[in-house]
Design an enzyme around this catalytic site. Structure first.
Site, mmCIF file in Angstrom:
data_model
loop_
_atom_site.group_PDB
_atom_site.id
_atom_site.type_symbol
_atom_site.label_atom_id
_atom_site.label_comp_id
_atom_site.label_asym_id
_atom_site.label_seq_id
_atom_site.Cartn_x
_atom_site.Cartn_y
_atom_site.Cartn_z
ATOM 1 N N SER A 148 0.801 -1.306 0.044
ATOM 2 C CA SER A 148 0.028 0.127 0.123
ATOM 3 C C SER A 148 0.765 1.062 0.117
ATOM 4 O O SER A 148 0.941 2.205 1.015
ATOM 5 C CB SER A 148 -0.985 0.080 1.252
ATOM 6 O OG SER A 148 -1.662 -1.218 1.260
ATOM 7 N N ARG A 163 7.245 6.364 -4.670
ATOM 8 C CA ARG A 163 7.683 7.076 -3.409
ATOM 9 C C ARG A 163 7.109 6.398 -2.250
ATOM 10 O O ARG A 163 6.347 5.654 -2.285
ATOM 11 C CB ARG A 163 7.148 8.535 -3.211
ATOM 12 C CG ARG A 163 5.836 8.777 -3.347
ATOM 13 C CD ARG A 163 5.395 10.124 -3.516
ATOM 14 N NE ARG A 163 3.888 9.960 -3.398
ATOM 15 C CZ ARG A 163 3.118 10.136 -4.512
ATOM 16 N NH1 ARG A 163 3.839 9.859 -5.713
ATOM 17 N NH2 ARG A 163 1.904 10.114 -4.427
ATOM 18 N N ASP A 201 -5.398 -2.373 -2.778
ATOM 19 C CA ASP A 201 -6.549 -2.912 -1.667
ATOM 20 C C ASP A 201 -8.085 -2.847 -2.264
ATOM 21 O O ASP A 201 -8.839 -3.768 -1.937
ATOM 22 C CB ASP A 201 -6.219 -2.120 -0.417
ATOM 23 C CG ASP A 201 -6.621 -0.570 -0.832
ATOM 24 O OD1 ASP A 201 -6.660 -0.281 -1.786
ATOM 25 O OD2 ASP A 201 -6.418 -0.147 0.371
#
Ligand code: ADP
Length: 494
Positions: A148, A163, A201
């Site tokens: 995530s 990032r 997700d």
């Protein structure tokens, strides 16, 4: 009475009418289509390389791991093929030192070690057999990797880290393929595991719901209304016009099964209408955005999700508390009486009312639910959570009115996103029933959230009475069951 009239005026600012909903849906569909055509649009509409969804008859044992923040979770899921499954799992905190390690090796080696420990405990036979060299590669466990953090996904099990967020900072990992990094460390330990899929997700939510949804019915949308909001849905591959350009940028045809004619799209709808063409924009929304870490970004999310609703309410309550007319102001009752005990309302100097992010969205759920005499529960919650002593019943009524307005607006906005996907995919025409899987504390716990969504559905041109044919169900465990199912379809499409 003056307070109530002022609260009513503020409630009207949060009104999101049927006309607004319809305008919203139109713009949502326009942005969906724009996002399918080209890159760099407001709604990213990211192809996930998942090209089919399960119907509950799938079988097998799959692994899933989840790196999302504080913890690393490893689980194995046994699909029984009758919409049911069993799950075993372990969870360990990620050591802080590894979050800021010098090299990605240190972190990913740690993750692979956890997978090894899990296999030793829960799949000893398979592990031992592999040690003896008698496990064929075809018998390796397929693993779904929920990661995530922002990644640029270029294949079903390939994605480059853009990032770090949430306190992670390993510079050397940026730009690298996170599935490759994990596979490398798994191979060093010699584990019988193949990283088969990189999992978002929302896609996990879609898959988990599709497997468990009653009647072997395939699901159209997986949506999250938790800390943030986002949705993934099943699109016709031919409508994903930008696919070719994406593949060319990666140097050729990406590896996915195009025979289904479908592609699951991660919409990233949190940034729907960042340009504020149709989204409502009260003074509280404006201030919240201006003082946020990312002004002008995630504008839809800032009106819908759990991270923000408490803060919208706080700003509305604070403005009413600081109303220049003392006769109107909230929490300034000099002689409120409750059960004949006269007391003065006091707001502690260090009350969360004065602190950015001071009110959690769970506060809204408590107040919305409160049916007690004189809103006793709201009064107690104001005391406990905001250090506001002896709020009058009139204060509590005003708080409840504002809570209701903010929660209901969030649900009606959610209907814009869900309704937009339902209409743009034409599913009400194509199917008897349209199934939607949802997850997140907001939709799970906010009283009436689904009913407000449904009410708005009925007001949408093109849905109306057909709202009855839209089924919404809770889909838990996208990063366990959902990730396992993505590993399964990834394996099957190889
Ligand atoms: P996440 O989205 O981070 O996986 P959750 O689905 O639990 O996790 O969502 C957490 C968010 O939900 C937080 O922003 C929190 O304020 C909000 N929240 C927690 N409990 C409730 C509740 N009872 N009612 C409404 N919102 C809640």
């Amino acid at each position: 009475m003056a307070l109530e009239a002022e609260a009513k005026r503020m409630v009207a600012e949060f009104e999101y009418t049927a006309e607004d909903v319809n305008k919203g849906v139109k713009e949502f569909i326009r942005e969906m289509e724009e996002g399918l055509e080209k890159q760099g649009t407001m709604m990213s509409q990211i192809p996930t390389y998942v090209t089919s969804v399960p119907n509950g008859t799938e079988k097998g044992v799959y692994l899933a791991v989840d790196l999302g923040g504080t913890n690393f979770r490893v689980c194995s899921i046994t699909l029984h093929g009758n919409q049911s499954f069993s799950l075993q799992q372990s969870k360990v905190p990620v050591p802080r030192t590894l979050m800021e390690a010098k090299t990605s090796h240190e972190l990913f080696h740690f993750l692979a070690k956890q997978i090894e420990a899990f296999l030793k405990t829960h799949h000893k036979d398979h592990f031992e057999k592999h040690r003896k060299g008698s496990v064929e590669e075809g018998e390796f466990f397929d693993l779904g990797f929920t990661f995530s953090f922002p990644v640029n996904q270029v294949g079903i099990n390939k994605g480059h880290l853009m990032r770090w967020t949430k306190g992670f900072d390993i510079q050397e990992a940026i730009g690298q393929d996170v599935c490759g990094l994990l596979q490398k460390e798994i191979d060093v330990l010699g584990l019988p595991v193949r990283v088969a899929a990189l999992v978002n997700d929302t896609v996990g939510t879609l898959m988990a719901r599709s497997y468990t949804s009653p009647g072997k019915h395939k699901t159209l949308i997986g949506a999250i209304f938790g800390t943030g909001t986002n949705g993934a849905y099943v699109e016709k591959l031919e409508k994903v016009k930008k696919m070719k350009a994406i593949e060319e940028a990666e140097g050729g045809k990406a590896n996915y099964d195009s025979s289904t004619g479908l592609m699951v799209i991660n919409s990233e709808w949190g940034s729907f209408d960042n340009a504020l063409k149709v989204l409502p924009n009260t003074p509280y929304d404006i201030d919240l955005d201006r003082e946020s870490v990312n002004p002008g970004i995630q504008m839809f999310e800032k009106r819908v999700s759990g991270m923000f609703l408490g803060e919208i309410l706080r700003r509305a309550l604070l403005s009413l508390h600081q109303h220049p007319d003392e006769g109107i102001a909230l929490f300034k009752d000099a002689s409120s009486h409750d059960n004949d005990i006269r007391s003065t309302t006091t707001v502690a100097e260090d009350s969360a009312l004065f602190k950015q992010w001071g009110i959690d969205t769970s506060f809204l759920s408590i107040v919305e639910e409160d049916q007690s005499d004189h809103l006793r529960i709201t009064k107690q919650t104001l005391e406990k959570e905001l250090k506001i002593e002896a709020a009058s019943t009139e204060d509590c009524v005003a708080v409840k009115m504002l809570v209701h307005a903010i929660g209901k607006r969030a649900a009606r906005l959610s209907a814009v996103a869900l309704g937009g996907v339902v209409l743009s995919t034409n599913k009400l025409q194509e199917e008897e029933m349209v199934d939607i899987g949802v997850d997140g504390s907001l939709v799970e716990y906010y009283p009436g959230f689904e009913e407000y969504i449904r009410e708005a559905f009925r007001e949408i041109e093109g849905i109306g009475e057909e709202e009855k044919r839209i089924r919404i169900g809770l889909a838990k465990d996208g990063s366990g069951l959902g990730a396992a199912l993505i590993a399964l379809v990834a394996h099957n499409s190889d």
